[in-house]
Design a protein around this motif. Structure first.
Motif, short mmCIF file in Angstrom:
data_model
loop_
_atom_site.label_atom_id
_atom_site.label_comp_id
_atom_site.label_asym_id
_atom_site.label_seq_id
_atom_site.Cartn_x
_atom_site.Cartn_y
_atom_site.Cartn_z
N ALA A 20 0.86 -1.19 0.00
CA ALA A 20 0.00 0.00 0.00
C ALA A 20 0.88 1.23 0.00
CB ALA A 20 -0.90 0.01 1.23
N VAL A 21 0.61 2.14 -0.91
CA VAL A 21 1.28 3.44 -0.91
C VAL A 21 0.28 4.46 -0.38
CG1 VAL A 21 2.28 5.27 -2.33
CG2 VAL A 21 2.85 2.88 -2.79
N ILE A 22 0.65 5.12 0.70
CA ILE A 22 -0.23 6.11 1.32
C ILE A 22 0.17 7.49 0.82
CG2 ILE A 22 -1.18 6.97 3.48
CD1 ILE A 22 -1.59 3.92 2.89
N GLY A 23 -0.77 8.14 0.12
CA GLY A 23 -0.49 9.42 -0.51
C GLY A 23 -0.39 9.26 -2.02
N PHE A 24 -0.57 10.38 -2.75
CA PHE A 24 -0.42 10.30 -4.20
C PHE A 24 0.03 11.64 -4.77
CE2 PHE A 24 -1.60 9.28 -8.64
CZ PHE A 24 -1.00 8.03 -8.71
N GLY A 25 1.03 12.24 -4.11
CA GLY A 25 1.72 13.37 -4.70
C GLY A 25 2.65 12.87 -5.79
N PRO A 26 3.45 13.75 -6.40
CA PRO A 26 4.33 13.34 -7.50
C PRO A 26 5.28 12.20 -7.11
CG PRO A 26 4.18 15.72 -7.41
CD PRO A 26 3.47 15.22 -6.20
N GLU A 27 5.83 12.23 -5.90
CA GLU A 27 6.75 11.17 -5.47
C GLU A 27 6.01 9.86 -5.30
OE1 GLU A 27 10.25 10.60 -2.12
OE2 GLU A 27 8.50 11.80 -1.61
N ALA A 28 4.85 9.90 -4.63
CA ALA A 28 4.07 8.68 -4.43
C ALA A 28 3.58 8.12 -5.75
CB ALA A 28 2.90 8.99 -3.50
N CYS A 29 3.18 8.98 -6.66
CA CYS A 29 2.74 8.54 -7.98
C CYS A 29 3.84 7.75 -8.68
CB CYS A 29 2.33 9.75 -8.82
SG CYS A 29 1.86 9.34 -10.52
N ALA A 30 5.06 8.26 -8.64
CA ALA A 30 6.19 7.56 -9.27
C ALA A 30 6.43 6.22 -8.61
CB ALA A 30 7.44 8.43 -9.22
N HIS A 31 6.39 6.18 -7.27
CA HIS A 31 6.56 4.91 -6.57
C HIS A 31 5.51 3.90 -7.04
CE1 HIS A 31 9.44 5.45 -3.05
NE2 HIS A 31 9.48 6.62 -3.67
N CYS A 32 4.24 4.33 -7.06
CA CYS A 32 3.15 3.42 -7.43
C CYS A 32 3.33 2.87 -8.84
CB CYS A 32 1.82 4.15 -7.35
SG CYS A 32 1.21 4.45 -5.69
N LEU A 33 3.56 3.75 -9.79
CA LEU A 33 3.65 3.32 -11.19
C LEU A 33 4.88 2.44 -11.42
CD1 LEU A 33 2.54 6.61 -12.97
CD2 LEU A 33 1.16 4.60 -12.45
N ASN A 34 6.00 2.81 -10.82
CA ASN A 34 7.21 2.00 -11.00
C ASN A 34 7.07 0.64 -10.34
OD1 ASN A 34 8.04 4.35 -12.19
ND2 ASN A 34 9.82 4.68 -10.91
N LEU A 35 6.48 0.61 -9.14
CA LEU A 35 6.22 -0.67 -8.48
C LEU A 35 5.32 -1.55 -9.34
CD1 LEU A 35 5.64 0.59 -4.83
CD2 LEU A 35 7.48 -0.96 -5.51
N ARG A 36 4.22 -0.97 -9.80
CA ARG A 36 3.27 -1.73 -10.63
C ARG A 36 3.95 -2.30 -11.88
NH1 ARG A 36 -0.90 1.70 -13.89
NH2 ARG A 36 1.05 2.03 -15.03
N ASP A 37 4.75 -1.45 -12.54
CA ASP A 37 5.39 -1.88 -13.78
C ASP A 37 6.52 -2.87 -13.52
OD1 ASP A 37 3.59 -0.25 -15.01
OD2 ASP A 37 5.04 1.29 -15.61
N SER A 38 6.91 -3.02 -12.25
CA SER A 38 7.90 -4.03 -11.87
C SER A 38 7.23 -5.30 -11.35
CB SER A 38 8.85 -3.48 -10.80
OG SER A 38 9.66 -2.45 -11.33
N GLY A 39 5.93 -5.40 -11.53
CA GLY A 39 5.22 -6.62 -11.16
C GLY A 39 4.79 -6.70 -9.72
#
Length: 322
Positions: A20-39
């Motif tokens: 779970a990523v808590i928050g969705f500012g620019p940094e959190a957005c990058a974490h989420c998308l990169n994590l997702r694209d890494s499976g």
């Protein structure tokens, strides 16, 4: 400092977890998308009405309340502003942590200064990427590296380092060497850099502008020259050029005058700033101001906004498309 390589990390250590990523500012957005694209199985936890909800949904990410996200996940990445973390942690995160779970923080501030105190059975990791969220995402998509620091504050399971390395790899932080640190060291270095380099440089430019204007220079000319030199210095530093891009006049003058302006008095002031950070005095002052509604921050912002340098900048900076 120990270097950590891509081969040191096993992605399955994070791919086998619920994140779970808590928050969705620019940094959190990058974490989420990169994590997702890494499976990685990732979901976003946000407060009702958050402006990040439609943005995360548009990216195809599962969005839910912070409470639900923490209930589902066994790895919780807390990507919130420092001033938000203590309250949200206490109200929405702490009750849903169990033995073997893990917390990931992008900065050590809230943990190092004990504004949150994780349970003993929980792994607590630091994964600090030294780029903006937008740059982090762009580099991930382009296959480029981002500089990263990682550390373990609490290794409850004996596998916290493996998790920290896997998480860092999943967000693109091990394409070049990353470096091991501690939450205390990262926090002290980050706060010091923000205050002394960012804050000090801003004051240096402001005082330079004032000196020129008081000597009869037009504000517009002073502004443009100060801004040009500042941009040139930043380019040299980020590109590792030293003084090589300067002409002889500029190089000679900067080397000659630099130590006249930044002298031993500045070093002593830097040490005093570092002492305030290390003792916790700055963190306590910041927290007290936030708890009171941030009156001191509001005053400082107003003082900055009223300076002639700011009004000159607003007057002459070209509008987009002009």
């Amino acid at each position: 400092m120990a270097a950590i390589h891509s081969g040191d990390a096993d992605l399955s250590m994070i791919q086998d977890r619920e994140v779970a990523v808590i928050g969705f500012g620019p940094e959190a957005c990058a974490h989420c998308l990169n994590l997702r694209d890494s499976g990685v199985d990732v979901r976003v936890g946000l407060a009702p009405g958050s402006s990040g909800i439609p943005v995360a949904q548009a990216e195809g990410l599962p969005v839910m309340s912070i409470t639900q996200a923490c209930q589902e996940a066994d790895v919780i990445a807390v990507l919130l502003a420092d001033e938000q973390i203590p309250t949200i942690y206490a109200e929405h995160i702490a009750a849903h942590l169990g033995d073997g779970d893990a917390l990931v923080f992008p900065r050590g501030f809230s943990v190092h200064f004990a504004q949150v105190e994780p349970p003993r059975g929980v792994d607590v990791c630091l994964v600090a990427v030294e780029e903006s969220g937008a740059t982090m995402r762009r580099h991930y998509e382009d296959g480029h590296a981002v500089p990263a620091l990682l550390g373990v504050h609490q290794d409850a399971t004996g596998r916290a380092w493996d998790l920290a390395k896997a998480y860092t790899k999943a967000i693109g932080g091990l394409r070049n060497d990353a470096f091991a640190t501690t939450m205390g060291e990262q926090t002290q270095a980050e706060l010091f850099s923000e205050q002394v380099v960012h804050g000090g440089l801003a004051q240096l430019v402001q005082m330079g502008f004032e000196t020129l204007v008081q000597a009869g220079c037009q504000p517009e000319v002073a502004h443009l020259e100060m801004r040009h030199v500042l941009k040139d210095v930043m380019n040299q530093m980020t590109e590792g050029q030293g003084n090589t891009s300067q002409d002889a006049t500029a190089e000679y003058g900067s080397l000659l005058a630099g130590t006249r302006v930044i002298d031993g008095h500045v070093r002593a002031a830097m040490k005093a700033v570092l002492d305030d950070i290390g003792s916790g005095q700055f963190a306590n002052r910041f927290r007290a101001d936030q708890d009171a509604g941030a009156p001191e921050l509001a005053r400082l912002r107003a003082e900055h906004a009223s300076h002639q340098l700011v009004s000159t900048d607003e007057r002459i900076r070209p509008c987009p498309g002009r």
